[in-house]
Design a protein around this motif. Structure first.
Motif, PDB file in Angstrom:
ATOM      1  N   SER A 119       0.834  -1.200   0.000  1.00 51.85           N
ATOM      2  CA  SER A 119       0.000   0.000   0.000  1.00 51.85           C
ATOM      3  C   SER A 119       0.875   1.259   0.000  1.00 51.85           C
ATOM      4  CB  SER A 119      -0.914   0.003   1.228  1.00 51.85           C
ATOM      5  OG  SER A 119      -0.136   0.117   2.407  1.00 51.85           O
ATOM      6  N   TYR A 120       0.239   2.411  -0.152  1.00 54.49           N
ATOM      7  CA  TYR A 120       0.993   3.675  -0.215  1.00 54.49           C
ATOM      8  C   TYR A 120       1.795   3.921   1.059  1.00 54.49           C
ATOM      9  CZ  TYR A 120       2.029   8.628  -0.847  1.00 54.49           C
ATOM     10  OH  TYR A 120       2.675   9.841  -0.964  1.00 54.49           O
ATOM     11  N   THR A 121       1.214   3.560   2.198  1.00 56.70           N
ATOM     12  CA  THR A 121       1.913   3.746   3.477  1.00 56.70           C
ATOM     13  C   THR A 121       2.641   2.487   3.936  1.00 56.70           C
ATOM     14  OG1 THR A 121      -0.125   3.159   4.664  1.00 56.70           O
ATOM     15  CG2 THR A 121       0.279   5.498   4.235  1.00 56.70           C
ATOM     16  N   GLY A 122       2.682   1.471   3.086  1.00 58.29           N
ATOM     17  CA  GLY A 122       3.334   0.223   3.441  1.00 58.29           C
ATOM     18  C   GLY A 122       4.851   0.335   3.438  1.00 58.29           C
ATOM     19  N   SER A 123       5.494  -0.736   3.893  1.00 56.68           N
ATOM     20  CA  SER A 123       6.944  -0.713   4.081  1.00 56.68           C
ATOM     21  C   SER A 123       7.707  -0.543   2.771  1.00 56.68           C
ATOM     22  CB  SER A 123       7.385  -1.999   4.781  1.00 56.68           C
ATOM     23  OG  SER A 123       6.934  -3.139   4.063  1.00 56.68           O
ATOM     24  N   ILE A 124       7.209  -1.133   1.672  1.00 52.00           N
ATOM     25  CA  ILE A 124       7.952  -1.084   0.410  1.00 52.00           C
ATOM     26  C   ILE A 124       7.926   0.321  -0.195  1.00 52.00           C
ATOM     27  CG2 ILE A 124       8.016  -1.949  -1.960  1.00 52.00           C
ATOM     28  CD1 ILE A 124       7.043  -4.624  -0.929  1.00 52.00           C
ATOM     29  N   GLN A 125       6.738   0.911  -0.343  1.00 52.88           N
ATOM     30  CA  GLN A 125       6.662   2.244  -0.935  1.00 52.88           C
ATOM     31  C   GLN A 125       7.267   3.302  -0.016  1.00 52.88           C
ATOM     32  OE1 GLN A 125       3.502   3.602  -3.426  1.00 52.88           O
ATOM     33  NE2 GLN A 125       2.290   1.744  -3.094  1.00 52.88           N
ATOM     34  N   PHE A 127       9.835   2.841   1.941  1.00 54.16           N
ATOM     35  CA  PHE A 127      11.284   2.704   1.762  1.00 54.16           C
ATOM     36  C   PHE A 127      11.731   3.368   0.457  1.00 54.16           C
ATOM     37  CE2 PHE A 127      14.859   0.372  -0.096  1.00 54.16           C
ATOM     38  CZ  PHE A 127      15.807   0.495   0.917  1.00 54.16           C
ATOM     39  N   LEU A 128      10.983   3.150  -0.629  1.00 49.29           N
ATOM     40  CA  LEU A 128      11.351   3.750  -1.908  1.00 49.29           C
ATOM     41  C   LEU A 128      11.298   5.270  -1.855  1.00 49.29           C
ATOM     42  CD1 LEU A 128       9.487   1.368  -4.399  1.00 49.29           C
ATOM     43  CD2 LEU A 128      11.935   1.433  -3.899  1.00 49.29           C
ATOM     44  N   ARG A 129      10.320   5.828  -1.149  1.00 46.48           N
ATOM     45  CA  ARG A 129      10.216   7.284  -1.060  1.00 46.48           C
ATOM     46  C   ARG A 129      11.287   7.879  -0.158  1.00 46.48           C
ATOM     47  NH1 ARG A 129       4.682   6.129  -0.564  1.00 46.48           N
ATOM     48  NH2 ARG A 129       4.843   6.470   1.686  1.00 46.48           N
ATOM     49  N   ASN A 130      11.477   7.257   1.024  1.00 47.99           N
ATOM     50  CA  ASN A 130      12.380   7.849   2.020  1.00 47.99           C
ATOM     51  C   ASN A 130      13.844   7.592   1.730  1.00 47.99           C
ATOM     52  OD1 ASN A 130      10.051   8.666   3.309  1.00 47.99           O
ATOM     53  ND2 ASN A 130      10.097   7.042   4.845  1.00 47.99           N
ATOM     54  N   GLU A 131      14.179   6.411   1.252  1.00 49.94           N
ATOM     55  CA  GLU A 131      15.577   6.051   1.060  1.00 49.94           C
ATOM     56  C   GLU A 131      16.089   6.382  -0.339  1.00 49.94           C
ATOM     57  OE1 GLU A 131      17.376   5.106   3.563  1.00 49.94           O
ATOM     58  OE2 GLU A 131      15.659   5.069   4.928  1.00 49.94           O
ATOM     59  N   TRP A 132      15.272   6.185  -1.349  1.00 52.34           N
ATOM     60  CA  TRP A 132      15.734   6.386  -2.722  1.00 52.34           C
ATOM     61  C   TRP A 132      15.112   7.614  -3.390  1.00 52.34           C
ATOM     62  CZ3 TRP A 132      15.642   0.761  -5.124  1.00 52.34           C
ATOM     63  CH2 TRP A 132      16.612  -0.016  -4.454  1.00 52.34           C
ATOM     64  N   ALA A 135       9.063   8.168  -6.489  1.00 47.42           N
ATOM     65  CA  ALA A 135       7.605   8.286  -6.377  1.00 47.42           C
ATOM     66  C   ALA A 135       6.985   7.235  -7.287  1.00 47.42           C
ATOM     67  CB  ALA A 135       7.147   9.687  -6.781  1.00 47.42           C
ATOM     68  N   PRO A 136       6.841   5.998  -6.799  1.00 46.37           N
ATOM     69  CA  PRO A 136       6.405   4.893  -7.668  1.00 46.37           C
ATOM     70  C   PRO A 136       4.964   5.066  -8.135  1.00 46.37           C
ATOM     71  CG  PRO A 136       6.487   4.186  -5.380  1.00 46.37           C
ATOM     72  CD  PRO A 136       7.083   5.551  -5.413  1.00 46.37           C
ATOM     73  N   ASP A 137       4.709   4.568  -9.328  1.00 47.73           N
ATOM     74  CA  ASP A 137       3.365   4.577  -9.898  1.00 47.73           C
ATOM     75  C   ASP A 137       2.504   3.566  -9.140  1.00 47.73           C
ATOM     76  OD1 ASP A 137       1.060   4.440 -11.428  1.00 47.73           O
ATOM     77  OD2 ASP A 137       2.139   4.605 -13.330  1.00 47.73           O
TER      78      ASP A 137
END
Length: 551
Positions: A119-125, A127-132, A135-137
């Motif tokens: 989900s948008y607030t899930g661990s994967i997205q 991580f992508l927003r904060n660490e890398w 802004a994934p589709d």
């Protein structure tokens, strides 16, 4: 005692065993008959509305879900079975067991876990927003759909196909594969022209189990908003409060189940072969080198991680966040309820399973044995939502017949005593999972044979005494294995428990579902991990039983 008197005594004891077995088989048949009779019951306004506007959508959604899942599980399961059976590569023995572990995770728990992770607030997205700084589709992370449900079911149900196909490839098809290799055929030709045609019956057996599990599911389809038959039964029963329409929906689903069962049997019947030798030699594995070795290793790592290690790791992390909130007196009562209902059900179920298996192995009438086996196995192929309606109808009818006795005992007029107790849920568990316990006990009897029991009978011991003194010690391991396998099934069963549990009676499965329904996914981690822990132990014993039979 004279010889004639001894024979009469033995016959009476044998008749007692047969009577108990037949009673159990008939009880397993009653709910199914009641459901099928629902096709001929009177229609209601709700049913006319369902039939006109919703029934076709339910059928198409369920059919699409089954076909998509079965197709994907066949691709993944058969591919992994061929790689593990025919080739030698790093960590092969580890993966051989790791690919069975997804059976320990109920699909509805996997759906909650992956749904939150992606989900948008899930661990994967996150991580992508904060660490890398990406802004994934959102389209690539939307798992709450039909495709997402097929993805979840494939990852956590492919072991059914994998196990059956792997066993067949390692034993039954070894001679054909070796002959093809001697003739210079390459691996792709052997797989497509020899292994797949020979394995069709085995693959069909595993695929039918996958189809039954998909049709039985409620948690995944409910969480993902898919209008399957099972979700429709829940909605009709609890949303419209129309039991008659729910029975008709269950009857339509039963008809679909029977159709799948008939197709699977036709496939198995028409696909037969004869081994060129009576000696079944194991398949010799070829060692992979270079790029193929690393490609196979990456594929196996990806499947094992996605289907077991990643969701378990995520649940473990969430458990560290919420254990202080979840682990309280209410949770202790939750564990007590789960253990209580499981132990009572399993004890009664295993007694019936051992009785039926003992009668069938002594029976000299093949028709009787075949009918009994089919009746015992019927419950496991019936979805929990369907079975629960049949059990409810049977138990309510029994309550009505016992109304005079209740009045004599001082209960209020019209009170449903048995229907409001744990009896109904225990009865449903026994019907649903009797086949699991029976199969484990039957495997134990096949391993030991009849020679020890026959020697005991020749020495003058009766059937009952022979069983307790001779048979039971010999099949003790199989009985324990059956106990653990049934325990796993009961602990993770959701639709049956949700529908038939008494008021305010929660188990680990229903509590995990309740947390997830209330959007408290993190709190659902601890009961989910306990269910998975029970599943891992059960999978280990299943693997051990399979290796023991192979020796």
């Amino acid at each position: 005692m004279t010889g004639a008197a001894l024979r009469r005594s033995l016959k009476r004891k044998w008749n007692g065993w047969v009577a108990l077995s037949v009673t159990g088989a008939v009880l397993a048949l009653l709910p199914s008959l009641y459901i099928l009779l629902g096709l001929f019951a009177r229609t209601t306004e709700n049913w006319q509305h369902i039939q006109e506007y919703m029934l076709l959508d339910y059928a198409l959604q369920s059919l699409l879900l089954v076909l998509g899942t079965v197709s994907c599980t066949i691709v993944v399961g058969v591919s992994l079975a061929w790689l593990v059976a025919a080739y030698d590569f790093p960590l092969r023995r580890f993966f051989s067991f790791a690919f069975v572990l997804p059976l320990a995770i109920p699909p509805y728990i996997a759906a909650y876990t992956y749904g939150n992770m992606l989900s948008y607030t899930g661990s994967i997205q996150t991580f992508l927003r904060n660490e890398w700084g990406l802004a994934p589709d959102q389209r690539y992370f939307d798992i709450m759909s039909m495709k997402g449900a097929i993805f979840i079911f494939t990852l956590f149900l492919f072991p059914y196909v994998y196990l059956i196909a792997k066993t067949f490839m390692e034993k039954q098809s070894a001679a054909f594969i070796e002959n093809a290799r001697l003739l210079g055929k390459n691996s792709l030709h052997i797989f497509l022209r020899i292994v797949l045609p020979l394995s069709q019956a085995a693959i069909a057996g595993g695929a039918s189990l996958v189809a039954f599990e998909v049709l039985n599911d409620f948690g995944v389809t409910k969480h993902f908003g898919i209008q399957s038959f099972t979700a429709a039964i829940f909605k009709t029963w609890f949303g419209m409060y129309d039991v008659d329409s729910a029975i008709r929906l269950a009857a339509w689903l039963m008809s679909l189940i029977i159709g799948i069962f008939v197709v699977e049997r036709l496939v198995r019947r028409r696909k037969k072969f004869s081994s060129p030798t009576n000696r079944m030699t194991p398949l010799r594995r070829r060692k992979l080198k270079g790029l193929p070795k690393y490609a196979v290793l990456c594929f196996c790592v990806a499947v094992a991680a996605l289907s077991f290690f990643i969701p378990v790791a995520q649940l473990a992390v969430w458990a560290t966040w919420t254990y202080k909130e979840v682990l309280n007196d209410v949770f202790v009562q939750l564990l007590t309820n789960t253990l209580l209902i499981s132990c009572i059900s399993i004890t009664l179920l295993m007694i019936l399973a051992v009785t039926v298996a003992n009668v069938i192995r002594y029976s000299r009438t093949s028709v009787f044995s075949l009918v009994m086996t089919r009746l015992i196995s019927m419950g496991y192929s019936i979805p929990g939502a369907v079975l629960s309606i049949g059990v409810l109808a049977v138990v309510i009818s029994l309550d009505k017949e016992l109304a005079p006795l209740y009045a004599w005992l001082g209960f209020a007029e019209g009170k449903l005593v048995i229907s409001m107790s744990l009896f109904m849920l225990i009865f449903a568990y026994i019907i649903r999972f009797l086949a699991v316990g029976y199969n484990a006990v039957e495997a134990g009897f096949e391993k030991t044979g009849n020679r020890y029991a026959e020697a005991s009978r020749l020495l003058g011991m009766g059937m009952t005494r022979t069983f307790f003194k001779v048979d039971l010690p010999l099949i003790k391991g199989a009985v324990i294995t059956g106990f653990i396998l049934v325990f796993m099934e009961i602990v993770k069963e959701l639709p049956l428990t949700l529908l038939l549990r008494p008021y305010n009676f929660e188990t680990l499965a229903t509590k995990a579902y309740q947390y997830a329904s209330d959007e408290q996914i993190h709190q659902a981690s601890i009961p989910s991990l306990l269910i998975i822990g029970v599943g891992i132990v059960s999978v280990y014993f299943y693997h051990w039983l399979g290796e023991r039979q192979a020796k």
